[in-house]
Design an enzyme around this catalytic site. Structure first.
Site, PDB file in Angstrom:
ATOM      1  N   ASN A   9       0.868  -1.180   0.000  1.00  0.00           N
ATOM      2  CA  ASN A   9       0.000   0.000   0.000  1.00  0.00           C
ATOM      3  C   ASN A   9       0.905   1.230   0.000  1.00  0.00           C
ATOM      4  O   ASN A   9       1.530   1.548   1.009  1.00  0.00           O
ATOM      5  CB  ASN A   9      -0.886  -0.045   1.258  1.00  0.00           C
ATOM      6  CG  ASN A   9      -1.712   1.216   1.421  1.00  0.00           C
ATOM      7  OD1 ASN A   9      -1.786   2.053   0.518  1.00  0.00           O
ATOM      8  ND2 ASN A   9      -2.340   1.362   2.575  1.00  0.00           N
ATOM      9  N   LYS A  11       0.096   4.277  -0.289  1.00  0.00           N
ATOM     10  CA  LYS A  11      -0.558   5.452   0.318  1.00  0.00           C
ATOM     11  C   LYS A  11      -0.338   6.694  -0.567  1.00  0.00           C
ATOM     12  O   LYS A  11      -0.277   6.565  -1.783  1.00  0.00           O
ATOM     13  CB  LYS A  11      -0.047   5.643   1.747  1.00  0.00           C
ATOM     14  CG  LYS A  11      -0.182   4.356   2.571  1.00  0.00           C
ATOM     15  CD  LYS A  11      -0.029   4.561   4.036  1.00  0.00           C
ATOM     16  CE  LYS A  11      -0.169   3.217   4.747  1.00  0.00           C
ATOM     17  NZ  LYS A  11      -0.130   3.306   6.186  1.00  0.00           N
ATOM     18  N   HIS A  97      -9.589   0.973   4.722  1.00  0.00           N
ATOM     19  CA  HIS A  97      -8.281   1.104   5.376  1.00  0.00           C
ATOM     20  C   HIS A  97      -8.426   2.033   6.591  1.00  0.00           C
ATOM     21  O   HIS A  97      -9.229   2.966   6.565  1.00  0.00           O
ATOM     22  CB  HIS A  97      -7.247   1.668   4.394  1.00  0.00           C
ATOM     23  CG  HIS A  97      -5.873   1.692   4.979  1.00  0.00           C
ATOM     24  ND1 HIS A  97      -5.434   2.734   5.760  1.00  0.00           N
ATOM     25  CD2 HIS A  97      -4.869   0.784   4.961  1.00  0.00           C
ATOM     26  CE1 HIS A  97      -4.195   2.462   6.175  1.00  0.00           C
ATOM     27  NE2 HIS A  97      -3.838   1.288   5.703  1.00  0.00           N
ATOM     28  N   GLU A  99      -6.822   4.455   7.683  1.00  0.00           N
ATOM     29  CA  GLU A  99      -6.700   5.903   7.447  1.00  0.00           C
ATOM     30  C   GLU A  99      -7.976   6.464   6.826  1.00  0.00           C
ATOM     31  O   GLU A  99      -8.333   7.616   7.035  1.00  0.00           O
ATOM     32  CB  GLU A  99      -5.456   6.172   6.590  1.00  0.00           C
ATOM     33  CG  GLU A  99      -4.195   5.999   7.426  1.00  0.00           C
ATOM     34  CD  GLU A  99      -3.016   5.375   6.717  1.00  0.00           C
ATOM     35  OE1 GLU A  99      -2.944   5.421   5.479  1.00  0.00           O
ATOM     36  OE2 GLU A  99      -2.141   4.833   7.430  1.00  0.00           O
ATOM     37  N   GLU A 169      -5.377  -5.061  10.566  1.00  0.00           N
ATOM     38  CA  GLU A 169      -4.337  -4.059  10.785  1.00  0.00           C
ATOM     39  C   GLU A 169      -4.642  -3.308  12.077  1.00  0.00           C
ATOM     40  O   GLU A 169      -5.452  -2.375  12.081  1.00  0.00           O
ATOM     41  CB  GLU A 169      -4.298  -3.066   9.626  1.00  0.00           C
ATOM     42  CG  GLU A 169      -3.999  -3.712   8.289  1.00  0.00           C
ATOM     43  CD  GLU A 169      -3.482  -2.694   7.287  1.00  0.00           C
ATOM     44  OE1 GLU A 169      -2.317  -2.786   6.915  1.00  0.00           O
ATOM     45  OE2 GLU A 169      -4.238  -1.793   6.908  1.00  0.00           O
ATOM     46  N   GLY A 175       2.427   2.235  10.714  1.00  0.00           N
ATOM     47  CA  GLY A 175       3.353   3.350  10.539  1.00  0.00           C
ATOM     48  C   GLY A 175       4.031   3.788  11.821  1.00  0.00           C
ATOM     49  O   GLY A 175       4.673   4.833  11.867  1.00  0.00           O
ATOM     50  N   SER A 215       3.439  -2.081  10.302  1.00  0.00           N
ATOM     51  CA  SER A 215       4.894  -2.102  10.507  1.00  0.00           C
ATOM     52  C   SER A 215       5.547  -3.439  10.143  1.00  0.00           C
ATOM     53  O   SER A 215       6.442  -3.905  10.831  1.00  0.00           O
ATOM     54  CB  SER A 215       5.240  -1.693  11.944  1.00  0.00           C
ATOM     55  OG  SER A 215       4.808  -0.367  12.186  1.00  0.00           O
TER      56      SER A 215
END
Ligand code: PGA
Length: 256
Positions: A9, A11, A97, A99, A169, A175, A215
């Protein structure tokens, strides 16, 4: 037997030059990786999808979108439909996702519409689920994951759900450099698989791939993939570096 699946991904990263270069490095670095041993995809920003798909056309790496809209066409300024995605060579789309859930504010209901529209439009959805740190600390992980899975797949029958990949996730691991321990991840993956067996049946639950994300790095890939219910990885930061992503792919493809 679930074939390992590694997806990158990207992003909101790369540009027209670096996206194609990264794709070319991945294509040449995976020449020896048999498509029978692993499923591979990268999810670049929308505007680079077509160029990346072209750069990957002779490879085993599919292209996915980071998001999509559920309506087929019309007055939805800024949105992208499944037919547009297919038109530029996309096979997958991430749906929900973290985010998009927590930064953009997408709801479970909207995510469900996207998953359903993806399947109807011939795009394979990767439904992302996972708890916030405060929710884990408050012992709500299973409740949150149950809500994300049940709402995300609402009103989809078993045949449709067989097109779905789930990505667990934990938001606190995305991240941040904090990876869930392989045991923590396995516990939630096992929980999701049992939930799918309750919602559908054991056979379907045994066939659906559940990826871990948060991560992931070359150094923790093997121990994550060694877990029984971890079928693959959704990789953010490390998928932007060809060497790291290739090392993750090589390690994940060893899972038998
Ligand atoms: P990360 O991102 O690997 O950079 O933690 C994972 C993701 O958001 O899919």
């Amino acid at each position: 037997m679930r074939k390992p699946f590694v997806a990158g991904n990207w992003k909101m990263n790369t540009d027209s030059y670096t996206s194609v270069n990264l794709a070319k490095d991945l294509a040449s670095g995976t020449l020896e990786v048999a498509s029978e041993s692993i499923t591979l995809a990268v999810c670049p920003p929308f505007v680079y999808l077509q160029a990346v798909a072209k750069a990957l056309s002779a490879s085993n790496i599919a292209v996915g979108a980071q998001d999509m809209y559920f309506e087929p066409k019309g007055a939805f300024t800024g949105e992208i439909s499944t037919s547009m995605l297919k038109d530029v060579g996309c096979a997958y789309a991430l749906c929900g996702h973290s985010e998009r859930r927590h930064v953009i504010g997408e709801t479970d209901e909207l995510i469900n519409k996207k998953v359903a529209a993806a399947i109807a439009g011939g795009i394979l959805p990767i439904l992302c689920v996972g708890e916030l740190l405060a929710e884990r600390e408050d012992s709500q992980t299973e409740d949150v994951v149950t809500r994300h899975v049940k709402c995300g797949l609402a009103e989809l029958n078993a045949e449709k759900v067989s097109a779905v990949t789930i990505a667990y996730e934990p938001v606190w691991a995305i991240g941040t450099g904090l990876t869930a321990t392989p045991q923590q991840a396995q516990e939630v993956h096992d929980f999701i698989r049992k939930l799918l067996a309750e919602m559908y049946d054991g056979q379907l639950a045994g066939e659906i791939r559940i990826l871990y994300g948060g991560s992931v790095k070359p150094g923790n890939t093997a121990e994550l993939m060694a877990q029984q219910d971890i079928d693959g990885l959704l990789v953010g930061g490390a998928s932007l570096k060809a060497d790291d992503f290739l090392a993750i792919i090589q390690a994940a493809a060893q899972k038998t």
